[in-house]
Design an enzyme around this catalytic site. Structure first.
Site, PDB file in Angstrom:
ATOM      1  CB  THR A 211      -0.993  -0.029   1.191  1.00 53.94           C
ATOM      2  OG1 THR A 211      -1.932   1.032   1.046  1.00 53.94           O
ATOM      3  CG2 THR A 211      -0.290   0.116   2.536  1.00 53.94           C
ATOM      4  CG  ASN A 212      -0.292   4.662  -1.404  1.00 52.33           C
ATOM      5  OD1 ASN A 212      -0.935   5.491  -0.788  1.00 52.33           O
ATOM      6  ND2 ASN A 212      -0.806   3.998  -2.443  1.00 52.33           N
ATOM      7  CG  HIS A 213       3.345   6.947   3.432  1.00 48.69           C
ATOM      8  ND1 HIS A 213       3.400   6.215   4.589  1.00 48.69           N
ATOM      9  CD2 HIS A 213       4.592   6.937   2.919  1.00 48.69           C
ATOM     10  CE1 HIS A 213       4.633   5.787   4.775  1.00 48.69           C
ATOM     11  NE2 HIS A 213       5.375   6.200   3.769  1.00 48.69           N
ATOM     12  CB  SER A 214      -2.892   7.949   0.035  1.00 48.73           C
ATOM     13  OG  SER A 214      -4.102   8.654  -0.032  1.00 48.73           O
TER      14      SER A 214
END
Ligand code: C5P
Length: 398
Positions: A211-214
């Site tokens: 996933t990512n930091h959003s």
């Protein structure tokens, strides 16, 4: 300006309650109809007689009148009100509002109110600065409660700092501004918008994922702003911890593929789309059905490209509004320009991770709007304010 407005003035147990008398007088003078609810402790600070005289109505404190058993209906009060204004609002009442404790008439009315709600905190500086109070205020703000900031100055304790309730004249000005905001023309009435927001999740096995930091904050703020202006909004969301904004329908998705399917389906009926999600560009070729076991060797996960949602909508645009985002770390404007063209967008909202206060996690953003005419740079502002700027820009497209 406040002519005919129904305002419930909630007074809680703070020394600043004496200012509620002046506040009530000013509201009545502006033409508002005011009903006062006091918490039991508030009566120790200002007399019901004073408030009843100024508001021209009996004061409400208890759930029912002990003399004749008459019920004070918090539900009908909540329906009657155009605004519930709690001034002064103590740390205690703010905490109860965030958790849903309903042990007095004011709090039950708060939970029943469909109207706008505004609070004017008043407390000692350390109580105000305490992380608990600050978090409670942030939560209430996120839920749409207007916070009328206290002023800095001398406090009843003799200490000097931030915590004294805003002056009645300032509160009245802010009340007017809140009503004015609510009465802004519904410029997007009848328009259907989709917004993608948050991070996608690409499963590796039943335990792990990419996933990512959003956090989704920017997209949620845009969805809320579109809804405020009357649009019918479908918010296609990746995983986030944010509450669903008022007036918005949320469609929950997990992977880039889920999000793609939902967006393509909703695009058929939409008048515009804002692509704010941080979509994974790659996903594991296979998802293991059992937890992958470690060995002494290194591991490789084979990834394949996901589909580009924005590009797909852009390829079927048919004159509709399509807005994209670009989060860049270098060569920002050229990259954003590339996306504008490649994805057939009307404009791109560029954030650079090089700017302090921009991008992930925070409540602020620094955006540059790139369209076919060039770049418009905006100063650092809250994500809510940035959402208003972006929606203003959308409105100029028509
Ligand atoms: O190409 P890049 O991912 O940097 O482009 C960002 C823009 O494209 C954002 O608006 C993002 O929401 C959108 N996007 C998308 N689907 C993808 C990748 C990006 O909608 N698979």
């Amino acid at each position: 300006m406040l002519n005919g407005k129904h305002i419930i003035l909630g007074i809680t147990g703070s020394i600043a309650a004496y200012k509620a008398a002046m506040l009530c007088r000013l509201l009545v003078k502006e033409g508002a109809e005011v009903r006062v609810i006091m918490t039991p402790l508030a009566k120790q600070f200002i007399t019901p007689l004073t408030m009843a005289t100024l508001s021209k109505h009996p004061i409400l404190v208890e759930f029912f009148n002990p003399e004749n058993g008459e019920w004070n209906s918090h539900v009908s009060l909540g329906e009657w009100a155009d605004m519930l204004l709690i001034a002064p609002a103590t740390a205690n009442t703010l905490a109860k509002m965030t958790t849903g404790i309903a042990d007095n008439l004011l709090l039950t009315t708060y939970l029943s109110a469909r109207s706008k709600v505004a609070v004017a905190p008043a407390m000692d500086l350390d109580m105000y600065a305490h992380i608990t109070t600050q978090q409670n205020l942030a939560t209430l703000k996120e839920r749409g409660v207007a916070i009328i900031e206290p002023a800095a100055g001398e406090l009843a304790s003799g200490l000097v700092g931030k915590g004294r309730m805003a002056e009645p004249e300032d509160i009245v000005e802010q009340v007017k501004a809140i009503f004015a905001e609510g009465e802004k023309k519904k410029t997007l009435e009848g328009k259907r918008y989709i917004v993608t927001a948050g991070a996608t999740i690409e499963r590796i096995d039943p335990v792990r994922y990419i996933t990512n930091h959003s956090t989704g904050k920017m997209g949620y703020a845009i969805a809320e702003e579109l809804a405020k202006r009357g649009a019918e909004v479908k918010l296609i969301s990746g995983r986030t911890t944010l509450p669903i904004p008022q007036g918005v329908e949320r469609i929950d998705t997990l992977s880039a593929e889920d999000m793609y399917n939902a967006a393509v389906r909703e695009w058929r009926e939409a008048d515009g789309a804002v692509m704010c999600a941080a979509v994974a560009d790659y996903t594991p070729v296979t998802v293991a059905d059992k937890k992958l076991k470690k060995s002494d060797d290194d591991m490789r996960i084979e990834l394949r490209r996901t589909k580009d949602i924005a590009k797909e909508l852009g390829a079927n645009k048919e004159g509709r509004v399509l807005v994209g985002f670009a989060l860049e770390t270098d060569n920002e404007e050229a990259n954003a320009q590339g996306k504008l063209v490649r994805k057939n967008l009307d404009f791109v909202v560029l954030n650079s991770l090089r700017d302090a206060g921009a991008g992930f996690r925070g409540d602020t953003n620094k955006i540059t709007i790139i369209d076919h005419n060039g770049a418009e740079e905006h100063p650092l502002m809250s994500k809510r304010e940035a959402a208003a700027v972006i929606v203003d820009k959308i409105e100029t497209l028509k």
